[in-house]
Design an enzyme around this catalytic site. Structure first.
Site, PDB file in Angstrom:
ATOM      1  N   GLU A 229     105.662 100.738   0.822  1.00  0.00           N
ATOM      2  CA  GLU A 229     105.643  99.422   1.446  1.00  0.00           C
ATOM      3  C   GLU A 229     104.724  98.503   0.657  1.00  0.00           C
ATOM      4  OE1 GLU A 229     105.257  97.651   5.925  1.00  0.00           O
ATOM      5  OE2 GLU A 229     103.763  99.143   5.329  1.00  0.00           O
TER       6      GLU A 229
ATOM      7  N   GLY B 150     100.475 100.082  12.455  1.00  0.00           N
ATOM      8  CA  GLY B 150      99.686 100.094  11.229  1.00  0.00           C
ATOM      9  C   GLY B 150     100.364 100.928  10.164  1.00  0.00           C
TER      10      GLY B 150
ATOM     11  N   GLU C 228     104.398 102.296  15.194  1.00  0.00           N
ATOM     12  CA  GLU C 228     105.190 101.403  14.343  1.00  0.00           C
ATOM     13  C   GLU C 228     104.446 101.311  13.024  1.00  0.00           C
ATOM     14  OE1 GLU C 228     106.209  98.981  12.037  1.00  0.00           O
ATOM     15  OE2 GLU C 228     105.519  97.333  13.312  1.00  0.00           O
ATOM     16  N   LEU C 229     105.046 101.917  11.976  1.00  0.00           N
ATOM     17  CA  LEU C 229     104.298 102.200  10.748  1.00  0.00           C
ATOM     18  C   LEU C 229     104.849 101.513   9.509  1.00  0.00           C
ATOM     19  CD1 LEU C 229     103.749 106.019  11.394  1.00  0.00           C
ATOM     20  CD2 LEU C 229     102.336 104.081  12.137  1.00  0.00           C
TER      21      LEU C 229
ATOM     22  N   CYS D 241     105.910  93.983   8.420  1.00  0.00           N
ATOM     23  CA  CYS D 241     106.539  95.302   8.319  1.00  0.00           C
ATOM     24  C   CYS D 241     108.023  95.210   7.996  1.00  0.00           C
ATOM     25  CB  CYS D 241     106.347  96.070   9.627  1.00  0.00           C
ATOM     26  SG  CYS D 241     104.626  96.439  10.019  1.00  0.00           S
TER      27      CYS D 241
END
Length: 476
Positions: free
Chosen positions: A378, A229, A248-249, A284
């Site tokens: 992002e 997230g 996992e960002l 991502c």
């Protein structure tokens, strides 16, 4: 094709509830179906059940785990159309992309089935001196115990698969909280798992909202938290106590196009369009920053703009649609604001920039200032920025000028440049002659810097879900 309602899963069993969560069709905005909301105390019961199931899961033999995973492969294949349609509705993912994600779901469980029977140890030579003569060392990997998973909205099948399949292969009971915005895929996976002989309590799948999921982070009975997230993951890690944490960002992936790509610009542009705009950029490792050598910049920009303008946007259920909606209007409004901010700071919009509800046009910009959100953060949407560079050293420096480091792409015919990118880019992965959006489900996948810690990719996730156990034997 959707059921009228879906249960949640507690200790392997489907549970109905009078409390319902609406699942909205992300394109039409209408309620498509409903799922049962977990009752008060369900999460604690799920964690208790996983804790109690740990000994049975440890005794569950590798060939038995493999049989469960192979059953999933068969059933997901049989339910392929149902899974793809559910994904198209709940995530707004174009149907072609949805079918591709179902394929990856099947492949991930197939890989896990193969890995489940080759979780091996090694023999260690301890006879390094007279002191240890007659001693022999052996290692094996054992399940870590009950684990907790939190997954996001953008890959409701595959990101669940990358946690659930390795857990089963490793022998870890689990409690999963899928995104409440896209719970259907996880619940259909639960329906298939409920058909298997997994020990009672081996899995629970609860579509909670974030504020009710805190025990997944803080409860010491869970031995690992795996979270995919946003940057809130670092706060979760700080509150997780002694448990292992993998994160996992996300990222704001850069893709470098070297000076020697003039003869293959059409192929490069095709991949850039895919990398930046497939599933509306909500990945991502979506291409966000496109760095192009001055020698080919103008030609690439012209071809790229034309290709992006031609993309078909609209109803994700139509096979001709490439660009569907973002996950909701709020997300689209946020990104529209970032585009507006960049323009005020001097950026030029080459195409796109408009919004209607949750549909944001595929957008390209250039001359975006270094400090703008579209460069630093992002985007997680259908927006990419172009920037020219003069030397390969400059391109590497620009790519590294980011708090994130998940994957990067480099288009080059120069082996030296490819090797330097691999050496110098601060990334979990460097993809040469393709976009950073490329991923195969058995490869190590994880980031550097703010992009997270730990790895996915089935074998690598199994390593995180197991611990090394040593035995030393002295000759009698």
């Amino acid at each position: 094709m959707l059921d009228k309602s879906y249960p949640y899963y507690l200790a392997n069993r489907a549970v109905k509830s009078t409390r319902k969560l609406d699942v909205v069709d992300k394109y039409t905005g209408k309620v498509a179906t409903r799922v049962a909301l977990p009752d008060e105390g369900a999460l604690d019961k799920a964690i208790a059940a996983a804790h109690a199931a740990a000994p049975a899961m440890k005794r569950f033999r590798p060939y038995e785990r493999q049989a469960v995973l192979e059953h999933c492969v068969t059933r997901f294949t049989q339910r392929r159309d149902e899974l793809a349609y559910a994904l198209c509705v709940e995530a707004g993912k174009p149907i072609n992309d949805a079918k591709g994600e179902v394929t990856r779901l099947v492949e991930t469980f197939k890989i896990a089935a193969e890995e489940s029977v080759r979780i091996n140890g090694e023999t260690i030579n301890l006879e390094l001196s007279q002191r240890s003569a007659g001693y022999h060392g052996y290692t094996r990997r054992v399940p870590l115990g009950p684990v907790g998973f939190i997954t996001p909205f953008n890959f409701p099948l595959n990101l669940v698969a990358h946690k659930v399949a390795p857990a089963i292969a490793a022998g870890c009971p689990f409690v999963l909280k899928p995104s409440e915005r896209t719970p259907l895929g996880a619940l259909i996976i639960g329906d298939v798992l409920a058909e298997t002989d997994l020990p009672r309590g081996a899995f629970s799948i609860l579509p909670l909202d974030g504020k009710h999921a805190d025990p997944l982070v803080t409860d010491p009975r869970l031995k690992l938290l795996s979270f995919t997230g946003g940057l809130v993951g670092w706060d979760l890690k700080a509150r997780a106590g002694h448990k292992k944490v993998t994160l996992e960002l996300g990222g704001n992936a850069a893709c470098i196009v070297d000076a020697d790509q003039g003869d293959r610009l059409n192929a490069v542009v095709d991949r850039l369009v895919f990398g930046a705009f497939y599933q509306s950029g909500q990945s991502c490792i979506s291409v966000q920053r496109i760095l192009v050598h001055d020698d080919v910049y103008d030609a690439l920009r012209r071809k790229l703009v034309a290709k992006v303008k031609a993309l078909k946007a609209g109803d994700p259920k139509k096979k001709s649609t490439f660009l569907g909606p973002m996950i909701d209007e709020t997300a689209a409004e946020r990104l529209e604001g970032w585009i507006r901010e960049a323009r005020k700071a001097g950026a030029r919009v080459l195409c796109g920039g408009g919004r209607k509800g949750s549909m944001l046009e595929a957008t390209l910009l250039e001359n975006v200032p270094r400090e703008a959100k579209l460069q630093r953060m992002e985007a997680f949407g259908p927006v990419a920025v172009l920037q020219r560079f003069m030397t390969f050293d400059e391109a590497l420096a620009i790519a590294n000028d980011s708090d994130f480091g998940l994957q990067a792409g480099v288009f080059t015919n120069d082996l030296g440049h490819a090797m330097r990118a691999w050496d110098e880019l601060e990334q979990g992965g460097v993809i040469v002659n393709d976009v950073p959006s490329f991923r195969v489900d058995n490869m190590p996948y994880g980031g550097a810097k703010s992009s997270g810690i730990g790895l996915e990719g089935v074998r690598y996730a199994i390593e995180d879900m197991t611990e090394l156990r040593l035995m030393v034997m002295r000759e009698a």
